[in-house]
Design an enzyme around this catalytic site. Structure first.
Site, PDB file in Angstrom:
ATOM      1  N   ASP A 126       0.905  -1.141   0.000  1.00 30.33           N
ATOM      2  CA  ASP A 126       0.000   0.000   0.000  1.00 30.33           C
ATOM      3  C   ASP A 126       0.941   1.186   0.000  1.00 30.33           C
ATOM      4  O   ASP A 126       1.533   1.507   1.039  1.00 30.33           O
ATOM      5  CB  ASP A 126      -0.890   0.012   1.245  1.00 30.33           C
ATOM      6  N   HIS A 127       1.123   1.821  -1.154  1.00 24.79           N
ATOM      7  CA  HIS A 127       2.233   2.782  -1.238  1.00 24.79           C
ATOM      8  C   HIS A 127       2.046   3.969  -0.291  1.00 24.79           C
ATOM      9  O   HIS A 127       2.999   4.653   0.029  1.00 24.79           O
ATOM     10  CB  HIS A 127       2.475   3.225  -2.692  1.00 24.79           C
TER      11      HIS A 127
ATOM     12  N   HIS B 107      -5.884   2.810   1.012  1.00 26.73           N
ATOM     13  CA  HIS B 107      -5.127   3.959   1.526  1.00 26.73           C
ATOM     14  C   HIS B 107      -5.825   4.682   2.684  1.00 26.73           C
ATOM     15  O   HIS B 107      -5.224   4.926   3.725  1.00 26.73           O
ATOM     16  CB  HIS B 107      -4.870   4.967   0.407  1.00 26.73           C
TER      17      HIS B 107
END
Ligand code: BG6
Length: 494
Positions: free
Chosen positions: A184-185, A247
């Protein structure tokens, strides 16, 4: 190997010619080379379906690095990196390709002393996740007793709970959970890593972080871009799956979690999952009152006229897919009972920003608050594009009678870094090599967030919205403002 030591490894990137590899992975690897943060025993093999020689591929990577890296490309760093990049062409379902790849990797082990260690990075479209993992197992390239084999997997992890379960089953039959790194950047972003530090190293925040002092929390992640060339993907996703399920829920858990007993990966993840479990039950009534969906129509972003979502490439002209979501949720535990968490995300909005606003409760309406309409104290965590923390409080306006105005204390993190903060992917790649999975999502986090999202989608299916319902370049549909004004609150734009 101890957590914290970067293992010698060959990073095998499936999807080596894709956008993610060129925009994020290679530039981040370059930044790591530049900072000497990669082990000496290290090489990169990109796998793709297009036909390139190593030399041609290296040239393309160089162009991407020049375009996207935060450190200017220098010949001495590039010459070290380039000779460690290789390209192998095959179709991801082709057995012959894996045989070829395996041989190449084994030869490279001798050349680079990489001990048979592999970091398989799946930067491919999701239909290939299970195929590649299966083939790796079939060709005896997955887990090994002598070497370390890790799997990094990009989003989306499933398109609902059942497909995520199916994918997870397939993956964990081949790689054990502690060798799976679900990206999950957002978790790699500097200010998101800072949330726990802010909360648990500052008494002033730590002591006030509960329903006695906090009135509400607002989490916004807005973009000015539309769906660009991703209409095909987005038509099957929408903002709820694309941004909230991963996110924004990750941000919510970091803001709301209890202090972990220590900073170990498991302790932190154990606390995060409790928040997802504590989100109040969702039913039709909840969705009707607490959720807003929107879709952008034509409008203007800055001075440019832009199309509506339904006019985008690969989007149905009567599409019902949402490009905006606002919602109010409650975390039903002792710390947060009664405190609304407002979440919103959207494309083609007025500004690109990701930020968290903590609004503190007011003082009793006596003394200054009796006569003045005081603005509440706000703590604003700026995640991007600005990085920092702002605290807004009230002070006397100089030179006047008793006029009170809101003023700000402003910590600008990226000003100190000269706008050169590390890229999320630098940290994430670096952590995979160290075997630290704290900034990656554990299966149960994925599972619980899908449970929540699936429920909402099944309820949304029963009713239609009048789309488009917001003009590009605005803050979304009116109903999003009403969601807060009904509660005598407002979205803060600081
Ligand atoms: C991705 C979504 O996960 O995040 C995209 O799929 C979105 O639709 C992107 O644009 C936003 O990331 P960032 O880092 O620009 O906020």
């Amino acid at each position: 190997m101890n957590k914290g030591t970067k293992m010698p490894s060959i990073v095998v990137i499936f999807g080596g010619t894709g956008d993610l590899t060129h925009r994020k992975l290679m530039p981040s690897l370059y930044n790591l080379f530049h900072q000497r943060q990669l082990p000496d025993s290290f090489a990169i093999v990109s796998v793709g379906r297009k036909d390139f020689s190593d030399e041609e591929y290296r040239e393309q990577v160089r162009i991407s690095i020049e375009k996207f890296t935060r450190f200017k490309l220098t010949e001495d760093v590039w010459s070290i990196m380039r000779e460690r990049i290789y390209y192998v062409r095959f179709n991801f379902s082709d057995d012959g390709g894996y045989v070829k790849l395996k041989n190449i990797l084994e030869e490279m082990d001798d050349k680079y002393n990489t001990n048979g260690n592999r970091t398989y990075y799946l930067a491919v479209s999701p239909e290939y996740f299970a195929v590649i993992v299966d083939k790796l197992k079939h060709h005896d390239m997955a887990l090994s007793e002598k070497s370390i084999r890790r799997l990094v997997i990009e989003k989306p992890f499933g398109k609902d709970l059942s497909s995520a379960e199916e994918l997870n089953d397939k993956i964990t039959r081949v790689f054990t959970e502690d060798n799976v790194y679900r990206i999950d950047h957002y978790l790699g972003k500097e200010m998101i890593q800072n949330i726990m530090v802010l909360r648990f190293s500052n008494p002033i925040f730590g002591h006030l972080w509960n329903n006695n002092y906090i009135d509400n929390v607002q989490i916004t992640s807005s973009e000015t871009v539309g769906v660009e060339n991703r209409g095909g993907y987005y038509e099957n996703a929408g903002a709820l799956k694309d941004m909230i399920q991963n996110h924004l829920f990750q941000l919510l858990t970091l803001i709301a979690m209890e202090a972990p007993v220590n900073l170990d990966t498991k302790s932190i993840r154990d606390e995060k999952i409790k928040i997802l479990k504590a989100i109040k039950h969702v039913d039709e009534d909840f969705v009707r009152h607490n959720m807003v969906r929107g879709q952008y129509g034509p409008g203007e972003i800055g001075i440019n006229k832009v199309n509506g979502y339904r006019q985008e490439e690969k989007v149905a002209p009567d599409s019902d897919v949402e490009t905006f979501v606002a919602m109010k949720v409650f975390v039903d535990n002792f710390r947060w009972a009664g405190v609304p968490f407002y979440l919103r995300t959207g494309k083609r909005m007025k500004n690109k920003t990701t930020e968290i606003v903590i609004q503190f409760k007011e003082l009793p309406k006596i003394l200054y608050a009796r006569e003045n309409n005081l603005v509440p104290n706000l703590l604003i965590i700026k995640v991007q594009p600005m990085e920092g923390v702002i605290f807004q409080f009230n002070a006397k306006k100089p030179g006047t009678g008793n006029e009170i105005v809101p003023v700000k204390m402003d910590f600008c993190q990226n000003c100190q870094m000269e706008n050169n903060s590390p890229e999320a992917y630098e940290r994430l790649i670096s952590d995979v090599l160290k075997g630290d999975s704290t900034l990656f999502t554990r299966w149960d986090e994925v599972e619980y967030s899908w449970r929540f999202v699936d429920k909402i989608i099944s309820i949304w299916k029963n009713s239609k919205e009048q789309f488009p319902n917001y003009v590009s370049g605005t803050w979304g549909p009116e109903a999003s403002q009403e969601l807060l004004s009904r509660d005598n609150r407002q979205w803060w734009e600081i």
